[in-house]
Enzyme design. Structure first.
Site, mmCIF file in Angstrom:
data_model
loop_
_atom_site.group_PDB
_atom_site.id
_atom_site.type_symbol
_atom_site.label_atom_id
_atom_site.label_comp_id
_atom_site.label_asym_id
_atom_site.label_seq_id
_atom_site.Cartn_x
_atom_site.Cartn_y
_atom_site.Cartn_z
ATOM 1 N N ARG A 14 33.643 31.724 52.312
ATOM 2 C CA ARG A 14 34.988 32.020 51.819
ATOM 3 C C ARG A 14 35.559 30.824 51.061
ATOM 4 O O ARG A 14 36.430 30.961 50.205
ATOM 5 C CB ARG A 14 35.933 32.426 52.951
ATOM 6 N N TYR A 59 48.273 45.554 32.606
ATOM 7 C CA TYR A 59 47.418 46.419 33.414
ATOM 8 C C TYR A 59 48.280 47.109 34.494
ATOM 9 O O TYR A 59 49.122 46.466 35.128
ATOM 10 C CB TYR A 59 46.346 45.544 34.063
ATOM 11 N N ASP A 80 46.326 36.950 31.132
ATOM 12 C CA ASP A 80 45.234 37.843 31.519
ATOM 13 C C ASP A 80 44.364 38.041 30.282
ATOM 14 O O ASP A 80 44.784 38.653 29.302
ATOM 15 C CB ASP A 80 45.807 39.178 32.027
ATOM 16 N N LYS A 105 34.928 43.965 33.742
ATOM 17 C CA LYS A 105 34.936 44.558 32.400
ATOM 18 C C LYS A 105 33.880 43.902 31.502
ATOM 19 O O LYS A 105 32.714 44.034 31.751
ATOM 20 C CB LYS A 105 36.348 44.465 31.826
HETATM 21 C C1 LIG Z 1 40.711 45.946 35.133
HETATM 22 C C2 LIG Z 1 41.783 44.989 34.838
HETATM 23 C C3 LIG Z 1 42.347 44.212 35.851
HETATM 24 C C4 LIG Z 1 41.955 44.360 37.303
HETATM 25 O O1 LIG Z 1 40.614 44.104 37.512
HETATM 26 P P1 LIG Z 1 39.780 44.735 38.757
HETATM 27 O O2 LIG Z 1 38.489 44.018 38.657
HETATM 28 O O3 LIG Z 1 39.679 46.207 38.516
HETATM 29 O O4 LIG Z 1 40.550 44.430 39.985
HETATM 30 C C5 LIG Z 1 43.325 43.312 35.499
HETATM 31 N N1 LIG Z 1 43.741 43.168 34.223
HETATM 32 C C6 LIG Z 1 43.216 43.906 33.233
HETATM 33 C C7 LIG Z 1 43.709 43.722 31.841
HETATM 34 C C8 LIG Z 1 42.225 44.840 33.490
HETATM 35 O O5 LIG Z 1 41.722 45.587 32.494
#
Ligand SMILES: *Cc1c(COP(=O)(O)O)cnc(C)c1O
Length: 400
Positions: free
Chosen positions: A64, A117, A189, A214
């Site tokens: 962790r 998001y 982000d 992604k």
């Molecule tokens: C998918 C996504 C997230 C969250 O990611 P997870 O891996 O699904 O928790 C956050 N910000 C953006 C822009 C995303 O496309």
């Protein structure tokens, strides 16, 4: 850190993706980083165990806190984003929420992009509010809107650019100057662009958060997240929260993502080439009423995108004739492109934010953020362009 890390820092993005995140000592000359599938690590002596806990020795303690495979992924991401250090997390949302919780306390305030998001927005709007943390959502494609929303207690500016799903682009450099002047931390982000196309830290941001689920992993098969910071102090603060809140990555998951990461540049180049050509095809199609892709000159922030991105990516959104009904017809008529949420994989995916990813946001607020009912989001993958074009051509022809 890898011994030749400094040399790698001066190399190109393809090389960084392939060679970033090795181990300092190879066991058998292996090319791939081993999966250290262990929850805990033995100490050679009681004194050494105590030294590790005291931070006087940097050996491993417990997964962790740190794990060599996770660290390899973190080093690769640090190199690509051009940061000081990174922390890998179980999901993108763990990266977003743990980072924000590090810097926001009761009575504090955050200014965030309105069309972030869906889960990030819900967390801030409905959950952080329970702890007395205020949030103002603005169209951050205008820096003046961010400035107007900043108050005495604003601790964090949280941008997403390009945004999901409206593809609005915010000027990171301008936001960073504003954040610095007002004593706030700028968190970006970077999921939609990823480090191959956009590096917010180089533009002045303090922290990058992203979903590795992604583009970075890129194969629609693993979840993961990452936080990359500009300096040691920010890193230490967030690392402490990860240790306490526990949103850490698992070694096997980290290894899979590291494997995907190595082909990030190749995948992004191919998907982006497809996307540019599809954007031109779709925007000239009679059934398409509007289309937003940062690479097209009619995108409202096309010039900002040109300045701060090294490519326009493979995400776009558009509206079709007959509004919501037309969009539903389109999504049900595609064969090759899959109707699914998520993005950034080698498979092309299509979805409808108003009824899916952003459905939990009240309609009026959704529309204010530009998420209209007829908006369809397309994540372009790495298939052959001609096959994608033919699939959309056929699906569009089904719209009356
Ligand atoms: C998918 C996504 C997230 C969250 O990611 P997870 O891996 O699904 O928790 C956050 N910000 C953006 C822009 C995303 O496309």
């Amino acid at each position: 850190m890898m011994k030749d890390d400094e040399r790698l820092r001066r190399m190109g993005k393809h090389t960084k993706a392939i060679h970033g995140g090795g181990l300092e000592k190879k066991v058998y000359g292996e090319i791939s980083v081993p999966i250290f599938q262990t929850s805990t690590f033995g100490f050679p002596s009681a004194a050494e165990g105590a030294a590790r806990f005291a931070g006087e020795s940097d050996g491993y303690i417990y997964t962790r806190l740190n794990n060599p495979t996770a660290n390899a992924l973190e080093e690769a991401m640090t190199l690509l984003e051009g940061g000081f250090a990174a922390i890998a997390s179980s999901t993108g949302m763990a990266a977003v929420t743990t980072t924000l919780l590090t810097f926001l306390s009761q009575g504090d305030h955050v200014v965030a992009t309105d069309s972030i998001y869906g889960a990030s927005r819900m967390a801030l709007q409905f959950e952080f509010a329970r702890f007395g943390i205020g949030a103002t959502f603005v169209d951050s494609s205008s820096t003046a809107n961010i400035e107007r929303a900043i108050g005495r207690n604003t601790k964090v500016i949280f941008l997403e650019t390009p945004t999901n799903p409206t593809m609005a682009v915010s000027d990171i450099r301008a936001a960073a100057e504003l954040a610095r002047a007002r004593g706030a931390i700028l968190v970006v982000d970077n999921t939609f662009a990823g480090p191959y196309l956009q590096r917010p830290l180089e533009l002045g941001a303090d922290i990058v958060v992203e979903s590795l689920t992604k583009f970075i992993n890129g194969h629609s098969d693993v979840l993961g997240g990452m936080v990359v910071t500009r300096n040691e102090e920010l890193h230490a603060q967030i690392k402490r929260m990860f240790t306490l809140f526990g949103g850490t990555i698992d070694p096997h998951q980290a290894w899979l993502i590291l494997r995907g990461l190595k082909t990030l540049p190749l995948r992004v180049e191919k998907a982006q080439d497809n996307a540019g050509r599809l954007a031109r095809f779709l925007s000239g199609h009679p059934k398409v009423t509007w289309l937003r892709y940062p690479g097209l000159p009619d995108h409202p922030q096309h010039e900002v995108a040109r300045r701060q991105m090294e490519g326009f990516g493979s995400m776009m959104s558009f509206g079709v004739k007959n509004g919501l009904e037309g969009g539903i017809t389109l999504m049900n008529a595609v064969h090759l492109i899959t109707l699914a949420v998520s993005l950034g994989g080698i498979d092309s995916l299509i979805e409808h934010p108003a009824s899916m990813t952003h459905a939990a946001i009240p309609r009026e607020e959704r529309e204010r953020a530009g998420i209209r009912d007829e908006l369809v989001r397309l994540s372009v993958g790495c298939e052959d362009f001609e096959d994608l074009r033919a699939d959309l051509e056929h699906a569009l022809s089904c719209i009356p």
